[in-house]
Design a protein around this motif. Sequence first.
Motif, short mmCIF file in Angstrom:
data_model
loop_
_atom_site.label_atom_id
_atom_site.label_comp_id
_atom_site.label_asym_id
_atom_site.label_seq_id
_atom_site.Cartn_x
_atom_site.Cartn_y
_atom_site.Cartn_z
N ASN A 1 -6.95 -37.43 -61.24
CA ASN A 1 -5.98 -37.46 -60.14
C ASN A 1 -4.95 -36.35 -60.31
OD1 ASN A 1 -7.25 -39.61 -58.93
ND2 ASN A 1 -5.89 -41.15 -59.82
N PHE A 2 -4.53 -36.11 -61.55
CA PHE A 2 -3.59 -35.02 -61.81
C PHE A 2 -4.20 -33.69 -61.39
CE2 PHE A 2 -2.70 -31.50 -64.73
CZ PHE A 2 -1.34 -31.30 -64.47
N CYS A 3 -5.46 -33.45 -61.78
CA CYS A 3 -6.14 -32.20 -61.43
C CYS A 3 -6.30 -32.06 -59.92
CB CYS A 3 -7.51 -32.13 -62.10
SG CYS A 3 -7.45 -31.99 -63.90
N ILE A 4 -6.74 -33.13 -59.27
CA ILE A 4 -6.95 -33.10 -57.82
C ILE A 4 -5.65 -32.80 -57.09
CG2 ILE A 4 -7.48 -34.56 -55.82
CD1 ILE A 4 -9.59 -35.94 -57.63
N ASN A 5 -4.58 -33.49 -57.46
CA ASN A 5 -3.29 -33.28 -56.80
C ASN A 5 -2.77 -31.87 -57.01
OD1 ASN A 5 -3.23 -35.93 -55.83
ND2 ASN A 5 -2.15 -36.71 -57.63
N TYR A 6 -2.95 -31.34 -58.24
CA TYR A 6 -2.47 -29.99 -58.52
C TYR A 6 -3.25 -28.97 -57.69
CZ TYR A 6 -0.67 -25.92 -60.94
OH TYR A 6 -0.05 -24.73 -61.21
N LEU A 7 -4.56 -29.11 -57.65
CA LEU A 7 -5.39 -28.16 -56.91
C LEU A 7 -5.08 -28.19 -55.42
CD1 LEU A 7 -8.81 -28.65 -58.72
CD2 LEU A 7 -7.32 -26.65 -58.86
N LYS A 8 -4.83 -29.37 -54.88
CA LYS A 8 -4.50 -29.49 -53.46
C LYS A 8 -3.17 -28.81 -53.15
CE LYS A 8 -7.07 -33.71 -52.31
NZ LYS A 8 -6.96 -35.14 -51.92
N LYS A 9 -2.19 -29.04 -54.02
CA LYS A 9 -0.86 -28.47 -53.79
C LYS A 9 -0.81 -26.96 -54.02
CE LYS A 9 1.66 -32.72 -54.98
NZ LYS A 9 2.60 -33.35 -55.95
N SER A 10 -1.65 -26.46 -54.94
CA SER A 10 -1.60 -25.04 -55.32
C SER A 10 -2.60 -24.18 -54.56
CB SER A 10 -1.85 -24.90 -56.82
OG SER A 10 -3.19 -25.28 -57.13
N GLY A 11 -3.40 -24.79 -53.71
CA GLY A 11 -4.41 -24.01 -52.99
C GLY A 11 -5.59 -23.64 -53.86
N GLY A 12 -5.86 -24.45 -54.86
CA GLY A 12 -7.04 -24.22 -55.70
C GLY A 12 -6.81 -23.37 -56.92
N ASP A 13 -5.56 -23.30 -57.39
CA ASP A 13 -5.23 -22.46 -58.56
C ASP A 13 -5.70 -23.15 -59.85
OD1 ASP A 13 -4.19 -20.84 -60.51
OD2 ASP A 13 -2.09 -21.08 -59.92
N PHE A 14 -6.92 -22.87 -60.27
CA PHE A 14 -7.51 -23.51 -61.44
C PHE A 14 -6.74 -23.18 -62.71
CE2 PHE A 14 -10.32 -23.24 -65.15
CZ PHE A 14 -10.79 -24.54 -65.21
N TRP A 15 -6.38 -21.91 -62.90
CA TRP A 15 -5.73 -21.50 -64.15
C TRP A 15 -4.30 -22.01 -64.23
CZ3 TRP A 15 -9.24 -20.43 -67.41
CH2 TRP A 15 -10.45 -19.86 -66.98
N GLY A 16 -3.64 -22.11 -63.08
CA GLY A 16 -2.32 -22.75 -63.06
C GLY A 16 -2.44 -24.21 -63.44
N MET A 17 -3.51 -24.85 -62.97
CA MET A 17 -3.76 -26.25 -63.32
C MET A 17 -3.95 -26.43 -64.82
SD MET A 17 -7.02 -28.64 -62.29
CE MET A 17 -8.04 -27.86 -63.59
N MET A 18 -4.71 -25.50 -65.44
CA MET A 18 -4.95 -25.60 -66.87
C MET A 18 -3.66 -25.43 -67.67
SD MET A 18 -8.01 -26.49 -67.01
CE MET A 18 -7.81 -26.71 -68.78
N GLU A 19 -2.78 -24.56 -67.20
CA GLU A 19 -1.50 -24.37 -67.91
C GLU A 19 -0.64 -25.63 -67.76
OE1 GLU A 19 2.24 -21.24 -68.02
OE2 GLU A 19 0.24 -20.57 -67.46
N ALA A 20 -0.63 -26.20 -66.56
CA ALA A 20 0.14 -27.42 -66.33
C ALA A 20 -0.45 -28.60 -67.10
CB ALA A 20 0.18 -27.74 -64.83
N MET A 21 -1.75 -28.55 -67.34
CA MET A 21 -2.41 -29.63 -68.05
C MET A 21 -1.91 -29.75 -69.48
SD MET A 21 -6.50 -30.41 -68.55
CE MET A 21 -6.76 -30.65 -66.80
N LEU A 22 -1.65 -28.63 -70.13
CA LEU A 22 -1.12 -28.70 -71.49
C LEU A 22 0.26 -29.34 -71.48
CD1 LEU A 22 -1.50 -28.02 -74.50
CD2 LEU A 22 -0.22 -25.92 -74.06
N ASP A 23 1.08 -28.97 -70.49
CA ASP A 23 2.42 -29.58 -70.38
C ASP A 23 2.30 -31.09 -70.27
OD1 ASP A 23 3.52 -27.04 -70.41
OD2 ASP A 23 3.56 -26.88 -68.23
#
Length: 213
Positions: free
Chosen positions: A73-95
């Motif tokens: 759900n975290f990944c899905i919400n991030y991708l939806k909000k960021s327009g599909g920014d996978f690498w931004g999602m991975m950086e946020a995932m560590l946080d």
Amino acid sequence: MASERFWRLPPEKQKAIYEAAIEEFIQVPFEKASINKIIQKAGISRGSFYTYFEDKRELLSFVLEDTKTQWFNFCINYLKKSGGDFWGMMEAMLDKAIEFCKVNDVFRFHQNLMMYQEFTVMEMPSKKEASKMVKSQLHPLVDHGSFREESKEYFVMVMEQSLFVVFSSIACYYKDPQAEKEIREDYRRKINILRYGACKTLKENQMEEQKAQ
């Protein structure tokens, strides 16, 4: 799986049971985990527990599945909000992972589970299901413009390698929480190697050769 009656509980009560279970599984090896302690912490009766779960093993399956669902759900919400920014999602995932670990001793949780001989058997279907979820739910949301390939199989491999970096960084954090800043910097460098590659592009090599002539 949790019963229908469990899923009809208010979200806050489901959360209380989840948190009580994971707290107990962190404290002791799975086989020694106490249902009595779990129900006391969750504020439910023993009779109610057995209308939600058949046994402790089924509760563990719920905890593992619910944790996986939270991350998806975290990944899905991030991708939806960021327009599909996978690498931004991975950086946020560590946080998010570090913050989660500060609240829950995930390392000890998995260490206790590894002592449970049926744990590997329980995990196998979960991994296959996770791959299906990556293909069906994450892949369509990602901006694949900068990827070498757009296939689902390729994306799963990229996701697996990226998660390996996350897990190794979390392991380093558990060894030395005081080195959090250095761990974050090291993580970003490793993720960038995955993103851009370890080698220079052919064009960059040609430009350097021309300069050297």
